[in-house]
Motif scaffolding. Structure first.
Motif, PDB file in Angstrom:
ATOM      1  N   TRP A  67     119.225  43.002  24.902  1.00 57.42           N
ATOM      2  CA  TRP A  67     118.977  41.673  24.161  1.00 57.42           C
ATOM      3  C   TRP A  67     119.939  40.389  24.666  1.00 57.42           C
ATOM      4  O   TRP A  67     119.940  39.277  24.622  1.00 57.42           O
ATOM      5  CB  TRP A  67     118.928  41.830  22.759  1.00 57.42           C
ATOM      6  CG  TRP A  67     118.080  42.780  22.808  1.00 57.42           C
ATOM      7  CD1 TRP A  67     117.857  44.125  22.411  1.00 57.42           C
ATOM      8  CD2 TRP A  67     116.657  42.373  22.159  1.00 57.42           C
ATOM      9  NE1 TRP A  67     116.895  44.849  21.999  1.00 57.42           N
ATOM     10  CE2 TRP A  67     115.854  43.621  21.636  1.00 57.42           C
ATOM     11  CE3 TRP A  67     115.738  41.386  21.873  1.00 57.42           C
ATOM     12  CZ2 TRP A  67     114.493  43.713  21.481  1.00 57.42           C
ATOM     13  CZ3 TRP A  67     114.551  41.350  21.761  1.00 57.42           C
ATOM     14  CH2 TRP A  67     113.860  42.683  21.537  1.00 57.42           C
ATOM     15  N   SER A  97     110.906  47.490  20.339  1.00 62.49           N
ATOM     16  CA  SER A  97     110.075  46.657  19.506  1.00 62.49           C
ATOM     17  C   SER A  97     108.885  47.721  18.908  1.00 62.49           C
ATOM     18  O   SER A  97     108.656  47.446  17.887  1.00 62.49           O
ATOM     19  CB  SER A  97     109.343  45.504  19.675  1.00 62.49           C
ATOM     20  OG  SER A  97     110.464  44.539  20.034  1.00 62.49           O
ATOM     21  N   ILE A 104     111.835  43.888  16.369  1.00 61.36           N
ATOM     22  CA  ILE A 104     111.063  42.852  16.433  1.00 61.36           C
ATOM     23  C   ILE A 104     111.570  41.410  16.235  1.00 61.36           C
ATOM     24  O   ILE A 104     112.389  41.297  15.120  1.00 61.36           O
ATOM     25  CB  ILE A 104     109.830  42.930  15.612  1.00 61.36           C
ATOM     26  CG1 ILE A 104     108.886  44.165  16.008  1.00 61.36           C
ATOM     27  CG2 ILE A 104     108.824  41.859  15.767  1.00 61.36           C
ATOM     28  CD1 ILE A 104     108.012  44.573  14.946  1.00 61.36           C
ATOM     29  N   PRO A 105     111.642  40.453  17.406  1.00 62.65           N
ATOM     30  CA  PRO A 105     112.424  39.504  17.320  1.00 62.65           C
ATOM     31  C   PRO A 105     112.121  38.447  16.150  1.00 62.65           C
ATOM     32  O   PRO A 105     110.854  38.181  15.979  1.00 62.65           O
ATOM     33  CB  PRO A 105     112.277  38.589  18.580  1.00 62.65           C
ATOM     34  CG  PRO A 105     111.567  39.594  19.601  1.00 62.65           C
ATOM     35  CD  PRO A 105     111.067  40.658  18.696  1.00 62.65           C
ATOM     36  N   SER A 107     112.231  35.473  15.699  1.00 55.03           N
ATOM     37  CA  SER A 107     111.765  34.174  16.279  1.00 55.03           C
ATOM     38  C   SER A 107     110.311  34.252  16.360  1.00 55.03           C
ATOM     39  O   SER A 107     109.457  33.278  16.167  1.00 55.03           O
ATOM     40  CB  SER A 107     112.353  33.858  17.526  1.00 55.03           C
ATOM     41  OG  SER A 107     112.101  34.958  18.550  1.00 55.03           O
ATOM     42  N   ILE A 108     109.597  35.289  16.624  1.00 58.54           N
ATOM     43  CA  ILE A 108     108.136  35.403  16.636  1.00 58.54           C
ATOM     44  C   ILE A 108     107.392  34.925  15.257  1.00 58.54           C
ATOM     45  O   ILE A 108     106.355  34.480  15.343  1.00 58.54           O
ATOM     46  CB  ILE A 108     107.459  36.690  17.437  1.00 58.54           C
ATOM     47  CG1 ILE A 108     107.560  37.950  16.291  1.00 58.54           C
ATOM     48  CG2 ILE A 108     108.100  36.821  18.609  1.00 58.54           C
ATOM     49  CD1 ILE A 108     106.593  39.046  16.874  1.00 58.54           C
ATOM     50  N   ILE A 111     107.516  31.228  15.376  1.00 59.77           N
ATOM     51  CA  ILE A 111     106.488  30.657  16.139  1.00 59.77           C
ATOM     52  C   ILE A 111     105.083  30.951  15.510  1.00 59.77           C
ATOM     53  O   ILE A 111     104.303  30.126  15.629  1.00 59.77           O
ATOM     54  CB  ILE A 111     106.597  31.263  17.512  1.00 59.77           C
ATOM     55  CG1 ILE A 111     107.746  31.269  18.431  1.00 59.77           C
ATOM     56  CG2 ILE A 111     105.298  30.733  18.345  1.00 59.77           C
ATOM     57  CD1 ILE A 111     108.152  31.941  19.511  1.00 59.77           C
ATOM     58  N   TYR A 112     104.929  31.880  14.961  1.00 55.98           N
ATOM     59  CA  TYR A 112     103.524  32.200  14.261  1.00 55.98           C
ATOM     60  C   TYR A 112     103.553  31.225  13.052  1.00 55.98           C
ATOM     61  O   TYR A 112     102.374  30.512  13.070  1.00 55.98           O
ATOM     62  CB  TYR A 112     103.590  33.700  13.448  1.00 55.98           C
ATOM     63  CG  TYR A 112     102.520  33.943  12.718  1.00 55.98           C
ATOM     64  CD1 TYR A 112     101.198  34.425  13.215  1.00 55.98           C
ATOM     65  CD2 TYR A 112     102.239  33.627  11.491  1.00 55.98           C
ATOM     66  CE1 TYR A 112     100.001  34.561  12.448  1.00 55.98           C
ATOM     67  CE2 TYR A 112     101.182  33.798  10.526  1.00 55.98           C
ATOM     68  CZ  TYR A 112     100.289  34.525  11.045  1.00 55.98           C
ATOM     69  OH  TYR A 112      99.079  34.872  10.296  1.00 55.98           O
ATOM     70  N   GLY A 115     104.383  27.421  15.596  1.00 56.99           N
ATOM     71  CA  GLY A 115     104.216  27.313  17.003  1.00 56.99           C
ATOM     72  C   GLY A 115     105.418  27.193  17.908  1.00 56.99           C
ATOM     73  O   GLY A 115     105.362  27.513  19.051  1.00 56.99           O
ATOM     74  N   TYR A 116     106.601  27.078  17.400  1.00 57.24           N
ATOM     75  CA  TYR A 116     107.810  26.837  18.284  1.00 57.24           C
ATOM     76  C   TYR A 116     109.061  27.689  17.390  1.00 57.24           C
ATOM     77  O   TYR A 116     109.216  27.769  16.199  1.00 57.24           O
ATOM     78  CB  TYR A 116     108.244  25.548  18.428  1.00 57.24           C
ATOM     79  CG  TYR A 116     107.024  24.830  18.922  1.00 57.24           C
ATOM     80  CD1 TYR A 116     106.541  24.729  20.079  1.00 57.24           C
ATOM     81  CD2 TYR A 116     106.262  23.967  17.711  1.00 57.24           C
ATOM     82  CE1 TYR A 116     105.484  23.894  20.255  1.00 57.24           C
ATOM     83  CE2 TYR A 116     105.083  23.248  18.041  1.00 57.24           C
ATOM     84  CZ  TYR A 116     104.921  23.339  19.418  1.00 57.24           C
ATOM     85  OH  TYR A 116     103.462  22.504  19.627  1.00 57.24           O
ATOM     86  N   THR A 117     110.192  27.844  18.030  1.00 60.45           N
ATOM     87  CA  THR A 117     111.408  28.208  17.180  1.00 60.45           C
ATOM     88  C   THR A 117     112.068  26.820  16.983  1.00 60.45           C
ATOM     89  O   THR A 117     112.699  26.969  15.872  1.00 60.45           O
ATOM     90  CB  THR A 117     112.233  28.971  18.296  1.00 60.45           C
ATOM     91  OG1 THR A 117     112.448  28.327  19.457  1.00 60.45           O
ATOM     92  CG2 THR A 117     111.470  30.452  18.500  1.00 60.45           C
ATOM     93  N   GLN A 118     112.051  25.991  17.594  1.00 64.89           N
ATOM     94  CA  GLN A 118     112.432  24.495  17.018  1.00 64.89           C
ATOM     95  C   GLN A 118     111.605  23.668  16.366  1.00 64.89           C
ATOM     96  O   GLN A 118     110.268  23.931  16.503  1.00 64.89           O
ATOM     97  CB  GLN A 118     113.134  23.778  18.219  1.00 64.89           C
ATOM     98  CG  GLN A 118     113.846  24.321  19.251  1.00 64.89           C
ATOM     99  CD  GLN A 118     115.488  24.766  18.690  1.00 64.89           C
ATOM    100  OE1 GLN A 118     115.653  24.143  17.469  1.00 64.89           O
ATOM    101  NE2 GLN A 118     116.264  25.198  19.351  1.00 64.89           N
ATOM    102  N   ALA A 119     112.219  22.803  15.367  1.00 65.28           N
ATOM    103  CA  ALA A 119     111.300  22.009  14.594  1.00 65.28           C
ATOM    104  C   ALA A 119     111.009  20.864  15.441  1.00 65.28           C
ATOM    105  O   ALA A 119     111.449  19.797  14.908  1.00 65.28           O
ATOM    106  CB  ALA A 119     111.978  21.904  13.038  1.00 65.28           C
ATOM    107  N   ILE A 159     101.858  42.744  16.417  1.00 66.17           N
ATOM    108  CA  ILE A 159     101.790  41.997  15.210  1.00 66.17           C
ATOM    109  C   ILE A 159     100.830  42.469  13.944  1.00 66.17           C
ATOM    110  O   ILE A 159     101.122  42.513  12.935  1.00 66.17           O
ATOM    111  CB  ILE A 159     101.456  40.564  15.578  1.00 66.17           C
ATOM    112  CG1 ILE A 159     102.545  39.873  16.606  1.00 66.17           C
ATOM    113  CG2 ILE A 159     101.070  39.505  14.346  1.00 66.17           C
ATOM    114  CD1 ILE A 159     102.466  38.604  17.107  1.00 66.17           C
TER     115      ILE A 159
END
Ligand code: SF4
Ligand code: SF4
Lengths: 169, 292
Positions: A67, A97, A104-105, A107-108, A111-112, A115-119, A159
Motif C-alpha cells: 500500500w 481486499s 478494502i480502501p 476511499s471507495i 467515491i461511491y 464520485g471522488y475522494t476530494q470535495a 462491493i
C-alpha cells in the motif's frame, strides 16, 4: 522460521495468475529504482514476489507494504523478466481486499457517495474568484447520474459482498 | 481540435488555478475543451484498482463512455488519472472478456463502452499536436534570462509500452523542450528523472522518509543548477513538490524554489492574469510573478 511444508503452493494462481512470475530471478531491479523502497518499513517488491511464488499466505495477508507503492511503474518498465511487479503489487492489494474486508480502501466509500475522494463540488467561492465556472460538470451536480453510478457499483463483486459498508452514505 | 477535459479531483478541488490556466491556454493554441457531464474519480490506483477488477473496470468504463458518447478523445493533466484511464482503456479495448463484463455492468444504467476514445496527456498534446513552434509564437512575455528545472510525471513515462509518448522513455525530453519554447534555460541535474514520491501511501505512512527522498532532489537542484523555478505537469507533483519544501524548511536549510504547472507558466507568458492562473502555492512565487 518459515515452514514451507504448510505453504499454499497454488497461492500464485489466486493472487496473480501469470506464468511470468516464475521467471523472477531476484535481481532486485524492481527494488533499486523504487521510491517506496525508502519507506519504513521498505516496500520490497522482490520479496513480495517470492512470498507469492512460495505460497506464504499468512505472511502475505499481513503485509502493509504493497500500500506504500506510489504507482510510478518504474519496476514495470525495468524488470528484465517482464514479471510486471507493479501489476503484482495491485494484485496483492486486491487479494488482500478479497480475503480481509478491513483491507478494502475506505476511499471507495467516499467515491461511491460523491464520485471522488476530494470535495470537488464545494469549492465554489474560490472558483468564482479565479473566473472559473462555479459549477463543475462533476457527478455531484447530476443526482440522477450519481444514482446510476451507485447502482452500477453495487453489482460489482467486492462491493456487493460488502454492501453494508455503503449503506446510508 | 476538440478534446474532452478530464480534470480529476485534486485540480478542481485544491488547485483550481491550474484548471483556469488550462482552460485559458489550450483554446488559444487551437485545442478546444469540452466538459464531460458526470465524470467520476479516474479511478485512482489506491481505490477500485486496489479492491477488485470488477469495480475498476466499471469506473473506468463509466468515464470512458462519457467521452465516447461525445466522440471525443480525453485530455488529462493529472499523472494518476492519465495512467489509470489508459490502463482502463487498454483492458476494455483489447480484452474481449473484460469488455463484455464492463458492458454487462454498464448496461443496466444505460451506458456502453468500446474503448474508442483515446486518453492523452496534456504534454503529449502540447508537444505532438500543437508543437513547440506554435507555442513559442503564442507568447508575448518570454522567460528570457531565467533558469528552470523540470519534473517529468512518472505516469507519462512508465510503462512506456502502455502510457509512453516520449522517446526513448528513459531519456525523456518533452518537458524540457516545452519549457525552452517559453524562452527559459532548462538546467539538467542528477535527480531530474527521480519520482516526486508524492503519490500512493509513501508519504502517508513514512512522512520522514518521503521528505528525505524529496530532499535529495532539492539538494541536487540547489547544488547543481541555477534554477529560478521548477515546472511540472501533474497535479500530484505540483502539490507535493510545493508543499514538501515547507516541511523540509522546518529542518535544516532553506527550500524555496517556486513550482508551477506547465500551463500556469504558459498562461503567464501568454499574458493572462497571475491572480487567476497562479495564485495558489505554498512556496512563494512572487519572485517570478513580479515579472508579469
Ligand atoms: S526486477 Fe523482476 S526479475 Fe528482478 S527481482 Fe524484481 S520482479 Fe524479479
Ligand atoms: S510502481 Fe510501486 S513498486 Fe514499482 S517502483 Fe513504483 S513505487 Fe515501487
Amino acid at each position: 522460521m518459515t515452514d514451507l511444508a504448510t505453504a499454499n503452493k497454488n497461492l500464485w494462481r489466486d493472487v496473480f495468475d501469470s506464468e511470468d512470475l516464475r521467471y523472477c530471478f531476484n535481481c532486485s531491479t524492481c527494488v533499486s529504482g523504487c521510491p517506496a523502497s525508502n519507506a519504513n518499513p521498505p516496500l520490497l517488491i522482490r520479496n513480495l514476489a517470492r512470498m507469492v511464488i512460495l505460497g506464504l499466505e499468512d505472511e502475505l495477508l499481513e503485509q502493509d507494504t504493497p500500500w506504500t507503492c506510489v504507482t510510478c511503474s518504474r519496476c514495470e518498465e525495468f524488470c528484465p523478466m517482464n514479471v510486471k511487479p507493479f501489476e503484482l503489487c495491485l494484485a496483492i492489494r486486491k487479494w488482500q481486499s478479497r480475503n480481509d474486508e478491513t483491507r478494502i480502501p475506505p476511499s471507495i466509500v467516499e467515491i461511491y457517495s460523491r464520485g471522488y475522494t476530494q470535495a470537488v463540488e464545494r469549492n465554489t467561492e474560490q472558483r468564482k474568484a479565479l473566473g472559473l465556472p462555479e459549477k463543475l460538470s462533476a457527478i455531484s451536480e447530476y443526482p440522477e447520474l450519481l444514482e446510476k453510478f451507485r447502482k452500477m457499483l453495487m453489482q460489482t463483486q467486492v462491493i456487493s459482498k460488502n454492501a453494508y459498508m455503503f449503506e446510508g452514505v | 481540435m476538440e478534446l474532452g477535459l478530464f480534470l480529476g479531483c485534486n485540480t478542481p478541488a485544491i488547485r483550481p488555478d491550474v484548471e483556469r490556466a488550462i482552460r485559458l491556454t489550450m483554446p488559444k493554441l487551437g485545442v478546444d475543451l469540452i466538459d464531460l457531464e458526470g465524470y467520476v474519480c479516474c479511478p485512482a490506483f489506491g481505490t477500485f484498482p486496489s479492491t477488485d477488477e470488477d469495480s475498476h473496470l466499471a469506473v473506468s468504463g463509466w468515464n470512458l463512455s462519457l467521452a465516447e458518447q461525445k466522440g471525443l478523445d480525453l485530455l488529462v493533466e493529472c499523472g494518476s488519472c492519465y495512467s489509470s484511464l489508459r490502463v482502463g482503456r487498454e483492458l476494455i479495448l483489447h480484452d474481449e472478456k473484460k469488455r463484455a463484463r464492463v458492458n454487462e455492468l454498464l448496461q443496466p444504467v444505460g451506458r456502453t463502452v468500446e474503448g474508442k476514445s483515446k486518453v492523452r496527456h496534456i504534454t503529449d498534446v502540447l508537444y505532438n499536436d500543437v508543437g513547440v513552434e506554435k507555442i513559442s509564437k503564442s507568447i508575448d512575455k518570454p522567460l528570457d534570462g531565467l533558469h528552470a528545472v523540470v519534473q517529468y510525471p512518472c505516469h507519462t513515462l512508465f510503462p512506456s509500452e502502455l502510457v509512453g509518448f516520449d522517446s526513448p522513455p528513459a531519456r525523456p525530453r518533452i518537458m524540457r523542450e516545452l519549457v525552452e519554447a517559453l524562452g527559459a534555460k532548462v538546467d539538467s541535474f542528477s535527480r531530474e528523472y527521480q519520482c516526486c514520491g508524492g503519490a500512493g501511501g509513501f508519504h502517508g505512512t513514512s512522512a520522514a522518509e518521503a521528505r528525505g527522498f524529496a530532499q535529495t532532489k532539492f539538494d541536487a537542484i540547489k547544488s547543481e543548477t541555477q534554477a529560478d523555478f521548477m515546472v511540472v505537469s501533474c497535479i500530484t507533483c505540483l502539490m507535493f513538490l510545493d508543499n514538501v519544501q515547507k516541511e523540509l524548511s522546518e529542518g535544516n536549510g532553506k527550500y524555496d524554489i517556486p513550482v508551477f504547472d506547465y500551463n500556469q507558466i504558459l498562461a503567464l507568458c501568454m499574458g493572462f492574469d497571475p491572480k487567476q492562473v497562479a495564485p495558489i502555492c505554498t512556496v512563494s512565487r512572487d519572485r517570478i510573478l513580479e515579472r508579469f
